[in-house]
Enzyme design. Structure first.
Site, PDB file in Angstrom:
ATOM      1  N   ALA A  10       0.919  -1.171   0.019  1.00 31.66           N
ATOM      2  CA  ALA A  10       0.227   0.003  -0.004  1.00 31.66           C
ATOM      3  C   ALA A  10       0.991   1.216  -0.164  1.00 31.66           C
ATOM      4  O   ALA A  10       0.597   2.330   0.612  1.00 31.66           O
ATOM      5  CB  ALA A  10      -0.936   0.002   1.086  1.00 31.66           C
ATOM      6  N   ASP A  33      -0.941  -4.758   2.922  1.00 36.83           N
ATOM      7  CA  ASP A  33       0.284  -4.088   3.315  1.00 36.83           C
ATOM      8  C   ASP A  33       0.679  -4.970   4.631  1.00 36.83           C
ATOM      9  O   ASP A  33      -0.155  -5.288   5.550  1.00 36.83           O
ATOM     10  CB  ASP A  33       0.575  -2.785   3.332  1.00 36.83           C
ATOM     11  CG  ASP A  33       1.627  -2.465   3.141  1.00 36.83           C
ATOM     12  OD1 ASP A  33       2.287  -1.775   2.226  1.00 36.83           O
ATOM     13  OD2 ASP A  33       2.638  -2.452   4.130  1.00 36.83           O
ATOM     14  N   ASN A 120      11.007  -4.094  -8.084  1.00 41.00           N
ATOM     15  CA  ASN A 120      12.143  -4.156  -8.612  1.00 41.00           C
ATOM     16  C   ASN A 120      13.408  -4.969  -7.630  1.00 41.00           C
ATOM     17  O   ASN A 120      12.980  -4.983  -6.787  1.00 41.00           O
ATOM     18  CB  ASN A 120      12.826  -2.577  -8.744  1.00 41.00           C
ATOM     19  CG  ASN A 120      12.563  -2.032 -10.006  1.00 41.00           C
ATOM     20  OD1 ASN A 120      12.339  -2.668 -11.029  1.00 41.00           O
ATOM     21  ND2 ASN A 120      12.313  -0.818 -10.209  1.00 41.00           N
ATOM     22  N   HIS A 175      14.169  -3.883 -17.852  1.00 39.18           N
ATOM     23  CA  HIS A 175      13.758  -2.827 -17.546  1.00 39.18           C
ATOM     24  C   HIS A 175      15.097  -2.154 -16.740  1.00 39.18           C
ATOM     25  O   HIS A 175      15.528  -2.462 -15.671  1.00 39.18           O
ATOM     26  CB  HIS A 175      12.607  -3.134 -16.131  1.00 39.18           C
ATOM     27  CG  HIS A 175      12.245  -1.676 -15.699  1.00 39.18           C
ATOM     28  ND1 HIS A 175      11.725  -0.758 -16.628  1.00 39.18           N
ATOM     29  CD2 HIS A 175      11.853  -1.327 -14.139  1.00 39.18           C
ATOM     30  CE1 HIS A 175      11.351   0.168 -15.982  1.00 39.18           C
ATOM     31  NE2 HIS A 175      11.357  -0.128 -14.539  1.00 39.18           N
TER      32      HIS A 175
HETATM   33  O1  TXD Z   1       8.366  -0.308 -13.526  1.00 37.41           O
HETATM   34  C1  TXD Z   1       8.310  -0.739 -12.796  1.00 37.41           C
HETATM   35  N1  TXD Z   1       8.208  -1.977 -12.578  1.00 37.41           N
HETATM   36  C2  TXD Z   1       8.427  -0.077 -11.440  1.00 37.41           C
HETATM   37  C3  TXD Z   1       9.023  -0.587 -10.293  1.00 37.41           C
HETATM   38  C4  TXD Z   1       8.042   1.290 -11.538  1.00 37.41           C
HETATM   39  C5  TXD Z   1       7.936   2.028 -10.259  1.00 37.41           C
HETATM   40  C6  TXD Z   1       8.164   1.313  -8.953  1.00 37.41           C
HETATM   41  N2  TXD Z   1       8.815   0.194  -9.313  1.00 37.41           N
HETATM   42  C7  TXD Z   1       9.206  -0.562  -7.590  1.00 37.41           C
HETATM   43  O2  TXD Z   1       7.733  -0.833  -7.025  1.00 37.41           O
HETATM   44  C8  TXD Z   1       9.867   0.067  -6.688  1.00 37.41           C
HETATM   45  O3  TXD Z   1      11.046  -0.103  -6.966  1.00 37.41           O
HETATM   46  C9  TXD Z   1       9.424  -0.788  -5.481  1.00 37.41           C
HETATM   47  O4  TXD Z   1      10.242  -1.992  -5.446  1.00 37.41           O
HETATM   48  C10 TXD Z   1       7.996  -1.286  -5.759  1.00 37.41           C
HETATM   49  C11 TXD Z   1       6.950  -0.371  -5.061  1.00 37.41           C
HETATM   50  O5  TXD Z   1       7.280   0.904  -5.369  1.00 37.41           O
HETATM   51  P1  TXD Z   1       6.838   2.320  -4.259  1.00 37.41           P
HETATM   52  O6  TXD Z   1       7.109   3.375  -4.878  1.00 37.41           O
HETATM   53  O7  TXD Z   1       5.069   1.803  -4.239  1.00 37.41           O
HETATM   54  O8  TXD Z   1       7.111   1.802  -2.974  1.00 37.41           O
HETATM   55  P2  TXD Z   1       6.778   2.243  -1.527  1.00 37.41           P
HETATM   56  O9  TXD Z   1       5.863   3.343  -1.271  1.00 37.41           O
HETATM   57  O10 TXD Z   1       7.828   2.206  -0.553  1.00 37.41           O
HETATM   58  O11 TXD Z   1       5.867   0.810  -1.117  1.00 37.41           O
HETATM   59  C12 TXD Z   1       6.126  -0.337  -1.071  1.00 37.41           C
HETATM   60  C13 TXD Z   1       5.368  -1.011   0.156  1.00 37.41           C
HETATM   61  C14 TXD Z   1       5.408  -0.372   1.438  1.00 37.41           C
HETATM   62  O12 TXD Z   1       4.085   0.222   2.106  1.00 37.41           O
HETATM   63  C15 TXD Z   1       5.763  -1.573   2.336  1.00 37.41           C
HETATM   64  O13 TXD Z   1       5.058  -1.553   3.648  1.00 37.41           O
HETATM   65  C16 TXD Z   1       5.125  -2.578   1.678  1.00 37.41           C
HETATM   66  O14 TXD Z   1       5.276  -2.397   0.384  1.00 37.41           O
HETATM   67  N3  TXD Z   1       5.594  -4.042   1.882  1.00 37.41           N
HETATM   68  C17 TXD Z   1       4.728  -5.122   1.985  1.00 37.41           C
HETATM   69  N4  TXD Z   1       3.552  -5.262   1.910  1.00 37.41           N
HETATM   70  C18 TXD Z   1       3.095  -6.607   2.070  1.00 37.41           C
HETATM   71  N5  TXD Z   1       3.734  -7.841   2.295  1.00 37.41           N
HETATM   72  C19 TXD Z   1       5.306  -7.497   2.440  1.00 37.41           C
HETATM   73  N6  TXD Z   1       6.045  -8.610   2.862  1.00 37.41           N
HETATM   74  C20 TXD Z   1       5.808  -6.217   2.343  1.00 37.41           C
HETATM   75  N7  TXD Z   1       7.101  -5.603   2.493  1.00 37.41           N
HETATM   76  C21 TXD Z   1       6.790  -4.398   2.262  1.00 37.41           C
END
Ligand code: TXD
Length: 331
Positions: A10, A33, A120, A175
């Site tokens: 989230a 999340d 990523n 990517h």
């Molecule tokens: O082109 C693409 N594929 C991408 C990839 C474009 C944009 C972002 N990209 C990747 O997506 C970025 O490098 C990250 O690896 C992810 C998520 O990006 P976001 O900007 O949404 O990151 P946030 O805001 O840090 O959110 C990640 C959330 C955060 O709320 C954590 O608490 C949650 O992931 N999280 C989890 N949720 C559920 N279960 C588990 N185990 C968990 N661990 C972390």
């Protein structure tokens, strides 16, 4: 029966994806999340805009994966962003653990779902999700090419001062630095850009596309892009739910297409209810093919690094069937 889509994570991307999908009204949405209260709060906030935005779908949030049961599509955005001082290997270790656990749980509750991977390093996380979920090959799909292509389209439209919707672009490969924008398949109103823009301009736009993620990171200073990534995810989710058979560039598992085996890589694919219905094989020039193979080798090396991490971990992590790691390789 209404369709159901779950979004894991989230954070910025997960929440914006929920918002775009609620606007499309294509499915009930569940946001999950690990942070307590976060997905419920975000979901409630979205629902409270419903009376004005006229939502007819339900949006709920939970810390429990059981809430995702019976999903048609699950989107995985859970993970960490790379922080200063963090090596690529550190990020791989941290996010592969998260993606592995999450995809294992998700497949348990939704064994027929299509899985869209966003975390990523993307192409490697697709492989981790495939192995950890045990889902069919065509059900695991990575989001990257749609985003890279929409960025390229925006830059082209901006340069030529034309409507963005009249542009079409195709970006293949991994990517990251090794992505392969295909200018021969990039056009404006059906006219190839090679007829509309000089060489140097095309090169500049290709370069900007390749660094599109980094450009935003530099401006934001904290965090990475999320609006265009989320819009890209929403397009893919809709294509699956509506069984549209759209041709979209996605990270798909390759079994000999373009002479490449056993890696996920950005290729044009027909997307429908079953996920990747077909990988399209274009007639690439030698140069383009070389770029794609270079991309594949880079992804493969990182996957090997992950496999080593898994085999040396005391419990092997939640990977379902380690034998499969060898099973799919060509003889
Ligand atoms: O082109 C693409 N594929 C991408 C990839 C474009 C944009 C972002 N990209 C990747 O997506 C970025 O490098 C990250 O690896 C992810 C998520 O990006 P976001 O900007 O949404 O990151 P946030 O805001 O840090 O959110 C990640 C959330 C955060 O709320 C954590 O608490 C949650 O992931 N999280 C989890 N949720 C559920 N279960 C588990 N185990 C968990 N661990 C972390």
């Amino acid at each position: 029966m209404r369709k159901k889509v779950s979004i894991i994570g989230a954070g910025n991307v997960g929440t914006s994806t929920v918002l775009y999908l609620a606007e499309k009204g294509v499915a009930d949405l569940v946001l999950v999340d690990v942070v307590e209260g976060l997905p419920a709060g975000k979901a409630l906030d979205v629902m409270e805009s419903g009376p004005m935005r006229r939502y007819e779908v339900d949006v709920t949030g939970s810390n429990d994966f059981a809430a995702t049961a019976g999903s048609d599509v699950v989107v995985i955005t859970a993970g960490l962003a790379r922080k200063p001082g963090m090596s690529r290997t550190d990020l791989l270790a941290a996010n592969s653990k998260i993606v592995s656990e999450v995809s294992h749980k998700v497949a348990h509750y939704s064994p027929n779902a299509a899985l869209i991977i966003v975390t990523n390093p993307l192409d490697i996380m697709c492989y981790v999700a495939l192995e950890s979920s045990g889902l069919a090959l065509k059900k695991v799909i990575g989001m990257a090419g749609v985003l890279d292509s929409t960025r390229f389209r925006h830059f082209i439209a901006d340069e030529l001062n034309v409507a963005m919707e009249d542009t079409a672009a195709l970006v293949l490969g991994g990517h990251g630095d090794t992505m392969v924008p295909l200018e021969r398949y990039t056009s404006v109103g059906g006219v190839p850009i090679t007829e509309l823009l000089p060489r140097e301009t095309i090169d500049r736009l290709v370069d900007r596309t390749r660094n599109g993620g980094a450009e935003i990171v530099k401006l934001l200073k904290t965090g990475s892009a999320f609006y265009a990534p989320s819009a890209s995810i929403a397009e893919m989710v809709e294509a699956i739910l509506k069984d549209s058979q759209r041709i979209l560039p996605v990270a798909a598992y390759l079994r000999g297409e373009y002479g490449i085996w056993d890696v996920f890589l950005g290729v044009p694919a027909r997307i429908g209810a079953n996920g990747v219905e077909e990988v399209l094989e274009l007639n690439l020039t030698e140069e383009e093919l070389k770029g794609l193979h270079r991309s594949a080798e880079e992804v493969r090396a990182a996957v090997e690094e992950w496999k080593k991490m898994v085999s040396s971990a005391p419990d092997g992590g939640p990977v379902r069937d380690r034998a499969k790691l060898q099973f799919r390789r060509p003889s």
